[in-house]
Structure formats: structure tokens, C-alpha cells
Design a protein around this motif. Structure first.
Motif, PDB file in Angstrom:
ATOM      1  N   LYS A 104       0.841  -1.208   0.000  1.00  0.00           N
ATOM      2  CA  LYS A 104       0.000   0.000   0.000  1.00  0.00           C
ATOM      3  C   LYS A 104       0.872   1.253   0.000  1.00  0.00           C
ATOM      4  CE  LYS A 104      -3.216   2.439   3.019  1.00  0.00           C
ATOM      5  NZ  LYS A 104      -3.914   2.389   4.308  1.00  0.00           N
ATOM      6  N   ALA A 105       1.905   1.284   0.842  1.00  0.00           N
ATOM      7  CA  ALA A 105       2.798   2.442   0.924  1.00  0.00           C
ATOM      8  C   ALA A 105       3.577   2.648  -0.373  1.00  0.00           C
ATOM      9  CB  ALA A 105       3.768   2.280   2.091  1.00  0.00           C
ATOM     10  N   SER A 106       3.740   1.585  -1.150  1.00  0.00           N
ATOM     11  CA  SER A 106       4.474   1.674  -2.420  1.00  0.00           C
ATOM     12  C   SER A 106       3.562   1.970  -3.596  1.00  0.00           C
ATOM     13  CB  SER A 106       5.225   0.372  -2.674  1.00  0.00           C
ATOM     14  OG  SER A 106       6.203   0.205  -1.689  1.00  0.00           O
ATOM     15  N   SER A 107       2.315   2.250  -3.316  1.00  0.00           N
ATOM     16  CA  SER A 107       1.323   2.622  -4.333  1.00  0.00           C
ATOM     17  C   SER A 107       1.011   1.513  -5.326  1.00  0.00           C
ATOM     18  CB  SER A 107       1.766   3.884  -5.082  1.00  0.00           C
ATOM     19  OG  SER A 107       1.931   4.945  -4.172  1.00  0.00           O
ATOM     20  N   ALA A 108       1.117   0.260  -4.901  1.00  0.00           N
ATOM     21  CA  ALA A 108       0.681  -0.847  -5.759  1.00  0.00           C
ATOM     22  C   ALA A 108      -0.828  -0.713  -5.954  1.00  0.00           C
ATOM     23  CB  ALA A 108       1.015  -2.185  -5.112  1.00  0.00           C
ATOM     24  N   LEU A 109      -1.305  -0.981  -7.158  1.00  0.00           N
ATOM     25  CA  LEU A 109      -2.735  -0.871  -7.434  1.00  0.00           C
ATOM     26  C   LEU A 109      -3.471  -2.188  -7.238  1.00  0.00           C
ATOM     27  CD1 LEU A 109      -2.649   1.383 -10.607  1.00  0.00           C
ATOM     28  CD2 LEU A 109      -3.087   2.055  -8.229  1.00  0.00           C
ATOM     29  N   ARG A 110      -2.787  -3.279  -7.521  1.00  0.00           N
ATOM     30  CA  ARG A 110      -3.376  -4.615  -7.379  1.00  0.00           C
ATOM     31  C   ARG A 110      -2.393  -5.470  -6.594  1.00  0.00           C
ATOM     32  NH1 ARG A 110      -7.558  -4.879 -11.087  1.00  0.00           N
ATOM     33  NH2 ARG A 110      -7.440  -3.355 -12.750  1.00  0.00           N
ATOM     34  N   PHE A 147      -6.614  -0.879  -2.635  1.00  0.00           N
ATOM     35  CA  PHE A 147      -6.205  -1.486  -3.896  1.00  0.00           C
ATOM     36  C   PHE A 147      -7.392  -1.609  -4.848  1.00  0.00           C
ATOM     37  CE2 PHE A 147      -3.427  -3.171  -0.552  1.00  0.00           C
ATOM     38  CZ  PHE A 147      -2.176  -2.862  -1.076  1.00  0.00           C
ATOM     39  N   LEU A 148      -7.112  -1.582  -6.148  1.00  0.00           N
ATOM     40  CA  LEU A 148      -8.161  -1.867  -7.132  1.00  0.00           C
ATOM     41  C   LEU A 148      -8.633  -3.304  -6.982  1.00  0.00           C
ATOM     42  CD1 LEU A 148      -6.753  -0.144 -10.358  1.00  0.00           C
ATOM     43  CD2 LEU A 148      -8.602   0.667  -8.859  1.00  0.00           C
ATOM     44  N   SER A 149      -7.690  -4.195  -6.685  1.00  0.00           N
ATOM     45  CA  SER A 149      -8.042  -5.589  -6.416  1.00  0.00           C
ATOM     46  C   SER A 149      -6.999  -6.176  -5.473  1.00  0.00           C
ATOM     47  CB  SER A 149      -8.112  -6.407  -7.707  1.00  0.00           C
ATOM     48  OG  SER A 149      -6.839  -6.534  -8.303  1.00  0.00           O
ATOM     49  N   ILE A 150      -7.467  -7.098  -4.660  1.00  0.00           N
ATOM     50  CA  ILE A 150      -6.584  -7.825  -3.763  1.00  0.00           C
ATOM     51  C   ILE A 150      -7.132  -9.239  -3.658  1.00  0.00           C
ATOM     52  CG2 ILE A 150      -7.810  -7.131  -1.669  1.00  0.00           C
ATOM     53  CD1 ILE A 150      -4.994  -7.038  -0.268  1.00  0.00           C
ATOM     54  N   SER A 151      -6.237 -10.212  -3.581  1.00  0.00           N
ATOM     55  CA  SER A 151      -6.668 -11.601  -3.444  1.00  0.00           C
ATOM     56  C   SER A 151      -5.736 -12.303  -2.464  1.00  0.00           C
ATOM     57  CB  SER A 151      -6.663 -12.308  -4.802  1.00  0.00           C
ATOM     58  OG  SER A 151      -5.381 -12.240  -5.404  1.00  0.00           O
ATOM     59  N   PHE A 152      -6.265 -13.365  -1.851  1.00  0.00           N
ATOM     60  CA  PHE A 152      -5.518 -14.116  -0.854  1.00  0.00           C
ATOM     61  C   PHE A 152      -5.496 -15.574  -1.274  1.00  0.00           C
ATOM     62  CE2 PHE A 152      -7.589 -10.514   1.170  1.00  0.00           C
ATOM     63  CZ  PHE A 152      -6.494  -9.851   1.702  1.00  0.00           C
ATOM     64  N   HIS A 153      -4.292 -16.150  -1.333  1.00  0.00           N
ATOM     65  CA  HIS A 153      -4.112 -17.502  -1.846  1.00  0.00           C
ATOM     66  C   HIS A 153      -3.256 -18.326  -0.891  1.00  0.00           C
ATOM     67  CE1 HIS A 153      -5.448 -15.915  -5.769  1.00  0.00           C
ATOM     68  NE2 HIS A 153      -4.714 -14.874  -5.452  1.00  0.00           N
ATOM     69  N   HIS A 154      -3.571 -19.596  -0.819  1.00  0.00           N
ATOM     70  CA  HIS A 154      -2.722 -20.518  -0.071  1.00  0.00           C
ATOM     71  C   HIS A 154      -1.624 -21.016  -0.992  1.00  0.00           C
ATOM     72  CE1 HIS A 154      -1.588 -24.538   1.540  1.00  0.00           C
ATOM     73  NE2 HIS A 154      -1.445 -23.787   2.614  1.00  0.00           N
TER      74      HIS A 154
END
Length: 178
Positions: A104-110, A147-154
Motif C-alpha cells: 500500500k505504501a508503495s502505491s501498488a494498485l493490485r 487497492f483496485l483488487s486484492i486476493s488471498f491464496h494458499h
């Protein structure tokens, strides 16, 4: 008699289900099979791998995370230890939160987040609750709105070696009491 981590995870998920039932909200926290399309990460997403561990004797959590940009270049990484961590689930959650905050602090969008803690991934994707990490999960979801999109994966542990190594390094940097 020692209890295995898998038994603790299953017990925690069962307790979360019981808690939801008590609240009148039945939610299935069993991981559902995912299709290939669901496992694909957006081509423009940054990728965060995180890992955490804890010492039951010292109550110290060791966390590590690493972030790659969409071109698979390592952009950010971090490792830290913190006292008064009372479970592996808390350590895993704190590691993921730190990675999300860095992205987030690095301005990632996804952002696509990967953890070898199946219980945490299931909790984040299902909306279920576990009291001991409710505040941390709330912070993750709050940051997720940036974020525009965020996902969580195992991800299997053997695919999370960089974050695991960073967590181990933080463990070795901290001098522990005997």
C-alpha cells in the motif's frame, strides 16, 4: 501430550464455526476447490509472500514478507520479531499485514497475497472470524480497500521459501533470553 499444528488449525476453524452459529450467521469456512481461472493472478498485480512463526516458550513472533512487482522483480522485503505473540496464527497474520501495508505504501494498485497458513487464507476469503486475530484481519481488510483488487491464496510451504527464510533471519537477529 503435544497437539499438532493441524489439530490446532482444525479446532480453531471448528470454534470459528461454533462462534458464527452462536451469532446466528452460519458460514462455511471449509476451503473450496478453486478453478484455474480463480488461481490466476491479474497480470498487473504485485505479489506478496508472507510467513510467520512463533516461539511458545518465549512468546516471540518472527515474521517475514517479500513483494515482487508484476515483472517478478523483488521490490520490497522485510523481517521483524515482536514480543507477546501467543500463536502461530497471530504471527502469520502480522506478517501478511506488514506485507499488505508495504505494498500500500508503495502505491501498488493490485495485490495478490500468498501465505502457507491455510487457516488465515480461508478466514480472509470467507469472512469468518477468529477472536485472537479479529483486529489484525480488520486492519488487513481496511488496507485492502486501498487497492483496485486484492486476493488471498494458499501456497505450499515449499513455494514460500523466501518469506520463510526472512522470518528465520528475524529470529536469528533477535537475542533470546534463556
Amino acid at each position: 501430550e503435544r497437539t499438532s499444528a493441524a489439530d490446532v488449525n482444525l479446532c480453531t476453524i471448528w470454534e470459528a464455526c461454533q462462534w458464527q452459529l452462536a451469532l446466528g450467521e452460519k458460514r462455511d469456512v471449509t476451503p473450496q476447490p478453486r478453478t484455474e481461472a480463480e488461481l490466476e493472478v491479474h497480470f498487473d498485480a504485485w505479489v506478496c509472500f508472507s510467513d510467520g512463526s512463533w516461539s511458545v516458550t518465549d512468546l516471540i513472533g518472527d515474521m517475514g514478507w517479500i513483494i515482487h512487482d508484476p515483472h517478478s522483480s523483488t521490490k520490497l522485503q522485510g523481517a521483524f520479531s515482536t514480543p507477546l505473540v501467543t500463536s502461530d496464527l497471530i504471527a502469520e497474520s502480522l506478517a501478511l499485514l506488514a506485507g499488505v501495508e508495504a505494498a500500500k505504501a508503495s502505491s501498488a494498485l493490485r495485490l495478490a497475497c500468498f501465505s502457507d497458513c491455510l487457516e488465515l487464507v480461508v478466514l480472509l476469503n470467507s469472512g469468518a472470524h477468529v477472536n485472537e486475530i479479529e483486529g489484525i484481519v480488520a486492519d488487513i481488510h481496511l488496507d485492502a480497500s486501498s487497492f483496485l483488487s486484492i486476493s488471498f491464496h494458499h501456497v505450499p510451504r515449499n513455494k514460500n521459501l523466501q518469506a520463510d527464510t526472512l522470518a528465520l533471519l528475524s529470529c536469528n537477529l533477535l537475542i533470546r533470553g534463556t
